[in-house]
Design an enzyme around this catalytic site. Structure first.
Site, PDB file in Angstrom:
ATOM      1  CB  THR A 234      -3.447  71.958  64.774  1.00 50.80           C
ATOM      2  OG1 THR A 234      -3.834  70.951  63.938  1.00 50.80           O
ATOM      3  CG2 THR A 234      -2.243  71.503  65.538  1.00 50.80           C
TER       4      THR A 234
ATOM      5  CG  PHE B   5       3.157  69.320  72.837  1.00 46.01           C
ATOM      6  CD1 PHE B   5       3.831  69.612  74.006  1.00 46.01           C
ATOM      7  CD2 PHE B   5       2.007  69.353  72.690  1.00 46.01           C
ATOM      8  CE1 PHE B   5       3.340  69.848  75.114  1.00 46.01           C
ATOM      9  CE2 PHE B   5       1.073  69.604  74.064  1.00 46.01           C
ATOM     10  CZ  PHE B   5       1.662  69.945  75.247  1.00 46.01           C
TER      11      PHE B   5
ATOM     12  CB  ALA C  16      -1.532  67.468  68.765  1.00 45.99           C
TER      13      ALA C  16
ATOM     14  CG  ASN D 121      -0.774  63.063  60.601  1.00 46.73           C
ATOM     15  OD1 ASN D 121      -1.381  63.540  61.603  1.00 46.73           O
ATOM     16  ND2 ASN D 121       0.486  63.039  60.791  1.00 46.73           N
TER      17      ASN D 121
ATOM     18  CB  THR E  74      -1.697  61.179  66.306  1.00 52.72           C
ATOM     19  OG1 THR E  74      -0.617  60.808  67.190  1.00 52.72           O
ATOM     20  CG2 THR E  74      -2.457  59.953  65.544  1.00 52.72           C
TER      21      THR E  74
ATOM     22  CB  ILE F 125      -5.545  67.179  77.909  1.00 55.67           C
ATOM     23  CG1 ILE F 125      -4.515  68.526  77.498  1.00 55.67           C
ATOM     24  CG2 ILE F 125      -4.618  65.965  78.055  1.00 55.67           C
ATOM     25  CD1 ILE F 125      -3.526  68.898  78.384  1.00 55.67           C
TER      26      ILE F 125
ATOM     27  CG  HIS G  10      -1.979  61.656  77.135  1.00 56.43           C
ATOM     28  ND1 HIS G  10      -1.539  61.988  75.841  1.00 56.43           N
ATOM     29  CD2 HIS G  10      -1.472  60.232  77.191  1.00 56.43           C
ATOM     30  CE1 HIS G  10      -0.705  61.085  75.283  1.00 56.43           C
ATOM     31  NE2 HIS G  10      -0.583  60.037  76.376  1.00 56.43           N
TER      32      HIS G  10
END
Length: 240
Positions: free
Chosen positions: A28, A35, A24, A213, A190, A105, A121
């Site tokens: 961003t 999430f 994700a 990250n 991630t 996704i 996913h």
């Protein structure tokens, strides 16, 4: 350019079998909420927790409420690829990057021009009738109301892996092959908290593990190169 990014540039220059594994945090910077961060979807107020709403059981029992959340929070068509997406596509075109393995996704890697994208996913850009299998695109779902139904009467379901559902076997096999054959594995954006996706990292046997990250991950101690900066800012400085 920092010493860590200089080292990453050296690795990119030296190797031509690089695989990227992202989550994700890659999106961003394009304006798509993740999430698990403080401002992420899991910390917002709904009648049910997002983990519950995004489960197979909830989808089957309360499709109206599922789609209310889904349209509100999952169908984002204003986001554009950022520097990370664009640089990964350039690295693929340059023959350096062999695959992007993503937990996202949102289709942003493809929008940036990446060809070999393994979506663990699924994607909100693919939707299928649960009864006859007919395909429906993103625009159809965005414009739909209530529970979207096919002409045959079946419910249209996003090709997204919900909680309680298994990952696609072919996608897993391709991801395992790419990771196991890679010289460099770059993990980016991630927290590596979602399984079984995060477990695919165990198949890496290559030369260098790179982790990019903003927050710590369980793999930091195994990384040959650790960069704790926004991934778009990092890739913006890398040359093909």
């Amino acid at each position: 350019m920092s010493g860590e990014i200089e080292k990453l540039q050296e690795l990119v220059d030296q190797y031509d079998n690089i695989v990227f594994f992202g989550g994700a945090g890659v999106s961003t910077e394009s304006g798509i909420p993740d999430f698990r961060s403080q401002d992420g979807l899991y910390h917002q107020k709904y009648d049910y927790p997002p983990e519950t709403i995004l489960s197979h059981t909830f989808f089957m029992k309360r499709p109206e409420e599922f789609y209310k959340f889904y349209r509100d929070k999952m169908l984002c068509d204003t986001a554009k690829p950022n520097a990370a997406h664009q640089k990964l596509a350039e690295l693929e075109q340059a023959g350096k990057l062999k695959a992007v393995i993503t937990q996202n996704i949102d289709n942003l890697h493809q929008m940036a021009g990446s060809k070999k994208v393994l979506e663990l996913h699924g994607s909100v850009y693919r939707n299928y009738c649960m009864k006859c299998g007919r395909f429906y695109d993103f625009a159809h779902m965005k414009a739909s109301t209530g529970v979207p139904r096919c002409e045959c009467g079946g419910i249209i379901k996003p090709d997204v892996v919900l909680y309680e559902e298994g990952l696609d076997n072919q996608t897993i096999n391709e991801a395992v092959k790419a990771i196991s054959e890679a010289q460099i594995l770059i993990i980016g954006g991630t927290s590596l908290a979602v399984y079984p996706a995060a477990g695919l990292i165990d198949y890496f046997r290559g030369e260098h593990l790179v982790v990019i990250n903003k927050s710590p991950t369980p793999r930091d101690r195994y990384a040959d190169l650790l960069i704790q900066e926004p991934i778009g800012q990092v890739f913006a400085q890398i040359q093909c």
